[in-house]
Design a protein around this motif. Structure first.
Motif, PDB file in Angstrom:
ATOM      1  N   MET A   1       0.836  -1.194   0.000  1.00 35.71           N
ATOM      2  CA  MET A   1       0.000   0.000   0.000  1.00 35.71           C
ATOM      3  C   MET A   1       0.875   1.250   0.000  1.00 35.71           C
ATOM      4  N   LYS A   2       0.520   2.230  -0.820  1.00 35.78           N
ATOM      5  CA  LYS A   2       1.305   3.468  -0.840  1.00 35.78           C
ATOM      6  C   LYS A   2       0.373   4.671  -0.941  1.00 35.78           C
ATOM      7  N   SER A   3       0.616   5.685  -0.093  1.00 32.10           N
ATOM      8  CA  SER A   3      -0.197   6.908  -0.132  1.00 32.10           C
ATOM      9  C   SER A   3       0.680   8.096  -0.509  1.00 32.10           C
ATOM     10  N   VAL A   4       0.139   8.975  -1.356  1.00 36.19           N
ATOM     11  CA  VAL A   4       0.860  10.190  -1.747  1.00 36.19           C
ATOM     12  C   VAL A   4      -0.107  11.376  -1.686  1.00 36.19           C
ATOM     13  N   ARG A   5       0.324  12.448  -1.009  1.00 35.36           N
ATOM     14  CA  ARG A   5      -0.511  13.659  -0.922  1.00 35.36           C
ATOM     15  C   ARG A   5       0.074  14.704  -1.881  1.00 35.36           C
ATOM     16  N   VAL A   6      -0.808  15.329  -2.653  1.00 38.08           N
ATOM     17  CA  VAL A   6      -0.335  16.258  -3.693  1.00 38.08           C
ATOM     18  C   VAL A   6      -1.120  17.567  -3.654  1.00 38.08           C
ATOM     19  N   PHE A   7      -0.412  18.665  -3.923  1.00 40.45           N
ATOM     20  CA  PHE A   7      -1.047  19.972  -4.147  1.00 40.45           C
ATOM     21  C   PHE A   7      -0.968  20.250  -5.644  1.00 40.45           C
ATOM     22  N   ASP A  27      -0.183  31.106  -7.768  1.00 45.11           N
ATOM     23  CA  ASP A  27       0.596  30.730  -6.596  1.00 45.11           C
ATOM     24  C   ASP A  27      -0.321  30.639  -5.381  1.00 45.11           C
ATOM     25  N   GLY A  28      -0.162  29.620  -4.557  1.00 45.07           N
ATOM     26  CA  GLY A  28      -0.789  29.614  -3.234  1.00 45.07           C
ATOM     27  C   GLY A  28      -2.251  29.222  -3.182  1.00 45.07           C
ATOM     28  N   VAL A  29      -2.893  28.940  -4.307  1.00 50.25           N
ATOM     29  CA  VAL A  29      -4.284  28.497  -4.255  1.00 50.25           C
ATOM     30  C   VAL A  29      -4.404  27.251  -5.141  1.00 50.25           C
ATOM     31  N   GLY A  30      -5.117  26.253  -4.619  1.00 48.98           N
ATOM     32  CA  GLY A  30      -5.244  25.020  -5.398  1.00 48.98           C
ATOM     33  C   GLY A  30      -5.919  23.918  -4.597  1.00 48.98           C
ATOM     34  N   ASP A  31      -5.855  22.704  -5.116  1.00 48.98           N
ATOM     35  CA  ASP A  31      -6.466  21.535  -4.463  1.00 48.98           C
ATOM     36  C   ASP A  31      -5.394  20.689  -3.779  1.00 48.98           C
ATOM     37  N   VAL A  32      -5.793  20.055  -2.677  1.00 45.48           N
ATOM     38  CA  VAL A  32      -4.919  19.057  -2.057  1.00 45.48           C
ATOM     39  C   VAL A  32      -5.714  17.767  -1.956  1.00 45.48           C
ATOM     40  N   VAL A 104      -3.948  12.623 -10.948  1.00 44.25           N
ATOM     41  CA  VAL A 104      -3.034  11.845 -11.806  1.00 44.25           C
ATOM     42  C   VAL A 104      -1.584  12.004 -11.347  1.00 44.25           C
ATOM     43  N   TYR A 105      -1.242  13.180 -10.823  1.00 47.84           N
ATOM     44  CA  TYR A 105       0.129  13.377 -10.338  1.00 47.84           C
ATOM     45  C   TYR A 105       0.405  12.452  -9.144  1.00 47.84           C
ATOM     46  N   ALA A 106      -0.568  12.420  -8.209  1.00 50.98           N
ATOM     47  CA  ALA A 106      -0.392  11.583  -7.011  1.00 50.98           C
ATOM     48  C   ALA A 106      -0.380  10.093  -7.385  1.00 50.98           C
ATOM     49  N   LEU A 107      -1.277   9.705  -8.290  1.00 40.32           N
ATOM     50  CA  LEU A 107      -1.340   8.290  -8.684  1.00 40.32           C
ATOM     51  C   LEU A 107      -0.036   7.868  -9.363  1.00 40.32           C
ATOM     52  N   ASN A 108       0.501   8.748 -10.194  1.00 43.13           N
ATOM     53  CA  ASN A 108       1.759   8.434 -10.878  1.00 43.13           C
ATOM     54  C   ASN A 108       2.888   8.206  -9.874  1.00 43.13           C
ATOM     55  N   GLU A 109       2.930   9.066  -8.850  1.00 37.85           N
ATOM     56  CA  GLU A 109       3.954   8.906  -7.799  1.00 37.85           C
ATOM     57  C   GLU A 109       3.748   7.578  -7.073  1.00 37.85           C
ATOM     58  N   ALA A 110       2.469   7.295  -6.743  1.00 40.84           N
ATOM     59  CA  ALA A 110       2.172   6.073  -5.976  1.00 40.84           C
ATOM     60  C   ALA A 110       2.496   4.813  -6.784  1.00 40.84           C
ATOM     61  N   LEU A 111       2.408   4.904  -8.107  1.00 39.70           N
ATOM     62  CA  LEU A 111       2.702   3.735  -8.950  1.00 39.70           C
ATOM     63  C   LEU A 111       4.185   3.624  -9.297  1.00 39.70           C
ATOM     64  N   LYS A 298       2.700  36.619  -8.494  1.00 39.10           N
ATOM     65  CA  LYS A 298       3.409  36.443  -9.759  1.00 39.10           C
ATOM     66  C   LYS A 298       2.981  35.091 -10.315  1.00 39.10           C
ATOM     67  N   VAL A 299       3.199  34.887 -11.596  1.00 36.12           N
ATOM     68  CA  VAL A 299       2.884  33.570 -12.155  1.00 36.12           C
ATOM     69  C   VAL A 299       3.887  32.568 -11.567  1.00 36.12           C
ATOM     70  N   SER A 300       3.381  31.432 -11.115  1.00 41.94           N
ATOM     71  CA  SER A 300       4.262  30.462 -10.460  1.00 41.94           C
ATOM     72  C   SER A 300       4.842  29.496 -11.481  1.00 41.94           C
ATOM     73  N   ASN A 301       6.134  29.212 -11.321  1.00 42.99           N
ATOM     74  CA  ASN A 301       6.748  28.226 -12.211  1.00 42.99           C
ATOM     75  C   ASN A 301       6.580  26.812 -11.699  1.00 42.99           C
ATOM     76  N   GLN A 302       5.949  26.688 -10.520  1.00 41.88           N
ATOM     77  CA  GLN A 302       5.790  25.349  -9.922  1.00 41.88           C
ATOM     78  C   GLN A 302       4.398  24.817 -10.165  1.00 41.88           C
ATOM     79  N   GLY A 303       4.305  23.642 -10.747  1.00 39.33           N
ATOM     80  CA  GLY A 303       3.027  22.995 -10.947  1.00 39.33           C
ATOM     81  C   GLY A 303       2.722  22.027  -9.803  1.00 39.33           C
ATOM     82  N   ALA A 304       2.020  20.930 -10.123  1.00 40.88           N
ATOM     83  CA  ALA A 304       1.634  19.952  -9.101  1.00 40.88           C
ATOM     84  C   ALA A 304       2.865  19.405  -8.379  1.00 40.88           C
ATOM     85  N   ARG A 305       2.713  19.165  -7.074  1.00 44.56           N
ATOM     86  CA  ARG A 305       3.858  18.663  -6.303  1.00 44.56           C
ATOM     87  C   ARG A 305       3.399  17.884  -5.073  1.00 44.56           C
ATOM     88  N   VAL A 306       4.301  16.992  -4.627  1.00 44.72           N
ATOM     89  CA  VAL A 306       4.005  16.200  -3.431  1.00 44.72           C
ATOM     90  C   VAL A 306       4.151  17.105  -2.213  1.00 44.72           C
TER      91      VAL A 306
END
Ligand code: HSE
Length: 308
Positions: A1-7, A27-32, A104-111, A298-306
């Protein structure tokens, strides 16, 4: 079993003139959300947020995205998605896209990362297809997964280009407390446009891309003009033209609908002006009896992340 939390961050699609082909990351607003993968062959979705989500999992945007990804993976797994933080749906800052992107980002990490980020964009687009009335588009999921400013040069096949973001690219976004569904906002659009209008629009899209590449925020501002989609959608935003006049007066370089609306966004060349513009937007909606959330960044250069 593997769990990954993503923003996965909120995004501004279209960027004025680039309907369905341009998008940028906030920047600073999104889903977790947290994805857990185990032995088995089922999909469960749990919602711990205050935002109401469909109880039928087939109506949740993450479902087609996850199913497309598991089919490409080719092996069975049990997948559980737990929503922990959610942008309100129908906001115009890529609410559904942030969910699909995070899932999909979290699932990819978990797989164990079997897929590239570009491939994740294709899976997440399946969620956009569900909510937009059948047209998969990547101008929210692209920047939410990859970060920065993203151009979808083509869809068949998907050709994603990450564009440089000028340092002084300062964004003010207002999300008024009104709901406009993407489906409804797409239904009001024409299926054909006159050539003269197309000429104006592609001049602006080219100017936008050139402005980004040259780091010329004033050129970007001049190019952020939408003559195709905005005339049909501005009816959903209270006193849209008046708000454009007000933000321009305090120094905004551009003012447009964010994605399908009702959020609006403005570009400024410095953060001080962007803060002023945000306040003008807040006051505008308050005077009309509409509450709004304001994001200035400012526009953020960071996309989805763990995240931990
Ligand atoms: N490009 C899309 C639209 C973004 O404007 O309809 C919203 O999903």
């Amino acid at each position: 079993m593997k769990s990954v939390r993503v923003f996965a961050p909120a995004t501004v699609a279209n960027m004025g003139c680039g309907f369905d082909v341009m998008g940028m990351t906030l920047d600073g607003v999104g889903d977790v959300l947290c994805v857990t993968v185990d032995e088995g062959d089922d999909l469960q979705i749990e919602n711990l947020t205050d935002i109401e989500l469909p109880s039928d999992i087939d109506k949740n945007v993450v479902t087609p995205a996850i199913r497309a990804m598991m089919e490409a993976f080719g092996e069975s797994r049990s997948v559980k998605v737990v929503f922990e933080k959610k942008i309100a749906p129908g906001s115009g800052i890529g609410s559904s896209a942030a969910s699909s992107a995070a899932a999909v980002y979290a699932l990819n990490e978990a797989l164990g990362r079997p897929f590239s980020d570009e491939r994740l964009v294709e899976f997440a687009m399946e969620g956009e297809k569900l909510i937009s009335g059948g047209t998969p588009h990547a101008d929210n999921v692209g920047p939410s997964i990859l970060g920065g400013v993203v151009l979808l040069r083509g869809y068949h096949p998907l050709d994603i280009v990450r564009l440089p973001v000028p340092d002084n690219f300062c964004c003010s976004v207002a999300h008024p407390a009104i709901m406009v569904s993407t489906r409804m906002a797409r239904e009001v659009l024409p299926t054909e446009i006159p050539l003269r209008m197309a000429v104006e629009q592609w001049g602006n899209v080219a100017g936008l891309v050139a402005g980004l590449a040259l780091g010329d925020v004033h050129l970007v501002g001049r190019a952020m003009r939408d003559v195709v989609v905005e005339p049909h959608r501005k009816q959903f935003i209270p006193q849209f033209d008046e708000l454009r006049r007000k933000v321009t007066e305090v120094g905004a370089l551009a003012f447009n609908i964010s994605g399908a609306g009702p959020s609006v966004f403005s570009l400024s060349a410095d953060m001080e002006t962007a803060e002023k513009v945000g306040e003008v937007m807040r006051q505008h909606f308050a005077e009309l009896g509409v509450e709004s959330d304001i994001y200035v960044s400012k526009v953020s250069n960071q996309g989805a992340r763990v995240v931990e």
